[in-house]
Design a protein around this motif. Structure first.
Motif, mmCIF file in Angstrom:
data_model
loop_
_atom_site.group_PDB
_atom_site.id
_atom_site.type_symbol
_atom_site.label_atom_id
_atom_site.label_comp_id
_atom_site.label_asym_id
_atom_site.label_seq_id
_atom_site.Cartn_x
_atom_site.Cartn_y
_atom_site.Cartn_z
ATOM 1 N N ALA A 195 8.294 -9.663 -7.748
ATOM 2 C CA ALA A 195 8.800 -10.776 -8.558
ATOM 3 C C ALA A 195 7.647 -11.601 -9.120
ATOM 4 O O ALA A 195 7.684 -12.028 -10.285
ATOM 5 C CB ALA A 195 9.721 -11.654 -7.717
ATOM 6 N N TYR A 196 6.611 -11.795 -8.310
ATOM 7 C CA TYR A 196 5.457 -12.576 -8.775
ATOM 8 C C TYR A 196 4.720 -11.841 -9.896
ATOM 9 O O TYR A 196 4.271 -12.458 -10.869
ATOM 10 C CB TYR A 196 4.504 -12.854 -7.607
ATOM 11 N N LEU A 197 4.604 -10.507 -9.772
ATOM 12 C CA LEU A 197 3.934 -9.734 -10.823
ATOM 13 C C LEU A 197 4.712 -9.809 -12.134
ATOM 14 O O LEU A 197 4.118 -9.899 -13.219
ATOM 15 C CB LEU A 197 3.769 -8.281 -10.376
ATOM 16 N N ARG A 198 6.053 -9.762 -12.047
ATOM 17 C CA ARG A 198 6.855 -9.922 -13.262
ATOM 18 C C ARG A 198 6.652 -11.311 -13.864
ATOM 19 O O ARG A 198 6.578 -11.478 -15.078
ATOM 20 C CB ARG A 198 8.333 -9.679 -12.950
ATOM 21 N N TYR A 199 6.579 -12.305 -13.005
ATOM 22 C CA TYR A 199 6.356 -13.683 -13.438
ATOM 23 C C TYR A 199 5.004 -13.804 -14.143
ATOM 24 O O TYR A 199 4.895 -14.406 -15.226
ATOM 25 C CB TYR A 199 6.426 -14.603 -12.221
ATOM 26 N N VAL A 200 3.964 -13.199 -13.539
ATOM 27 C CA VAL A 200 2.618 -13.237 -14.124
ATOM 28 C C VAL A 200 2.608 -12.532 -15.479
ATOM 29 O O VAL A 200 2.033 -13.034 -16.455
ATOM 30 C CB VAL A 200 1.597 -12.588 -13.175
ATOM 31 N N ALA A 201 3.249 -11.359 -15.554
ATOM 32 C CA ALA A 201 3.279 -10.607 -16.813
ATOM 33 C C ALA A 201 3.952 -11.417 -17.919
ATOM 34 O O ALA A 201 3.484 -11.438 -19.068
ATOM 35 C CB ALA A 201 4.010 -9.283 -16.612
ATOM 36 N N GLY A 202 5.036 -12.095 -17.580
ATOM 37 C CA GLY A 202 5.724 -12.913 -18.574
ATOM 38 C C GLY A 202 4.855 -14.062 -19.072
ATOM 39 O O GLY A 202 4.814 -14.352 -20.279
#
Length: 353
Positions: free
Chosen positions: A31-38
């Protein structure tokens, strides 16, 4: 197939499947990686928008750069055409834009008209001076704002809170250039019985070396730093005070007091850390602004930084230099704001879920 598996509802993941085998930590990391990518994608889009804006916005400025480069001399139409061809001003606007974007992606921000030097070199030359001024002011007004904001919130409604808040609001509403001029008149030139104590502008007197040079620069630094601190600390104070006041009625603080913890421990260990998110945002935005400097303050005090360079470039107009500085200013704020967004989940795990 077992009876339990047969009775499971359609679309429900198998308890022994790969999703179920992943623990909460792995799911949180994803979830954090998706957040960072966004957030990184949003920053990239913002940077491109700034690149486009910096090109078209400053072409609305009146003035002919070619006439400035000729120094007001009488020149033939052929010479003017040669100048325009040399700097690419004879090309169609769309071609100038594509060339600008292509070079900017490689770090080439063009060549300054008035200095006849690469824009990146001029920015690199002036950047340390700006960071010295605005960096010093940033550290002072951030610490001052957090400390006074915390004390005001914890003792809200008392005379100290009212004085702190009133002074912060007053100074925050004062134009920085007006305050700078006032300080120059009273503390540099001198007013009445008050002698001039500080230089009227510049970064150094010249001819100094070693420790004497450091003290000379510090002497020139006092009034611009005081101007920036006076104008900027109020914002940090007000944001910190407001965030802490929102936390003070929370149940966990009442529980901490009921356990016998002293008020200073409740404030330092519980209330302040949970009220820091808005302040962290402001700190990183201000940190990005340290690269931009404060154009009016640097101009008033003749400080040789990026702000003063931007003012010089606007007066020509030196389009490559103005565009390059504008892009650097905006990029610094965007990058620091993105860093703040990426730090949020580390401070509060609820963010980014």
């Amino acid at each position: 197939m077992t009876a339990d598996a047969a009775s499971a509802p359609a679309g429900t993941a198998d308890a022994t499947g790969p999703e179920a085998s992943r623990g909460p930590r792995a799911r949180g990391a994803t979830a954090y990686l998706r957040y960072v990518a966004g957030k990184l994608a949003g920053a990239a889009v913002s940077l491109f928008a700034v690149l486009v804006t910096s090109f078209f916005l400053f072409r609305l400025i009146p003035g002919d750069p070619v006439k400035f480069m000729t120094g007001g001399r009488q020149v033939s139409a052929e010479q003017l055409a040669n100048y325009r061809e040399q700097f690419g001003l004879d090309l169609p606007l769309w071609q100038q834009f594509t060339d600008y974007c292509g070079k900017a992606l490689t770090g080439d921000l063009g060549t300054s008209y008035q200095f006849n030097a690469p824009v990146s070199d001029k920015i690199t030359e002036a950047l340390p001076n700006t960071l010295l001024l605005t960096g010093t002011a940033f550290v002072i007004y951030t610490l001052l704002g957090i400390v006074l904001g915390t004390r005001s919130a914890w003792r809200h409604g008392r005379i100290g809170d009212r004085l702190n808040t009133g002074l912060a609001l007053t100074l925050y509403s004062v134009p920085s250039f007006w305050l700078g001029l006032l300080l120059i008149v009273t503390l540099s030139v001198g007013a009445g019985p008050l002698p001039g104590l500080f230089p009227t502008g510049g970064m150094e007197s010249g001819g100094e070396e070693g420790l004497a040079y450091v003290l000379d620069v510090a002497h020139h630094l006092v009034l611009p730093v005081v101007t920036l601190v006076a104008v900027e600390y109020g914002q940090t104070l007000l944001v910190t005070r407001s965030a802490l006041l929102d936390e003070m009625g929370s149940d966990y603080l009442t529980t901490a007091r009921a356990k016998g913890l002293r008020d200073d421990l409740v404030r330092r260990r519980h209330a302040v850390p949970n009220a820091l998110l808005p302040t962290v945002t402001l700190i990183f935005i201000n940190l990005g602004r340290t690269v931009a400097g404060v154009i009016l303050v640097e101009t008033v005090f003749s400080w040789p930084g990026l702000g003063g360079l931007f003012y010089q470039a606007l007066s020509v107009p030196d389009l490559p230099l103005v565009q390059g500085l504008f892009f650097v200013f905006a990029a610094a704020v965007i990058v620091m704001n993105t860093v703040a967004d990426l730090i949020y989940p580390l401070l509060d795990p609820r963010v980014g879920r």
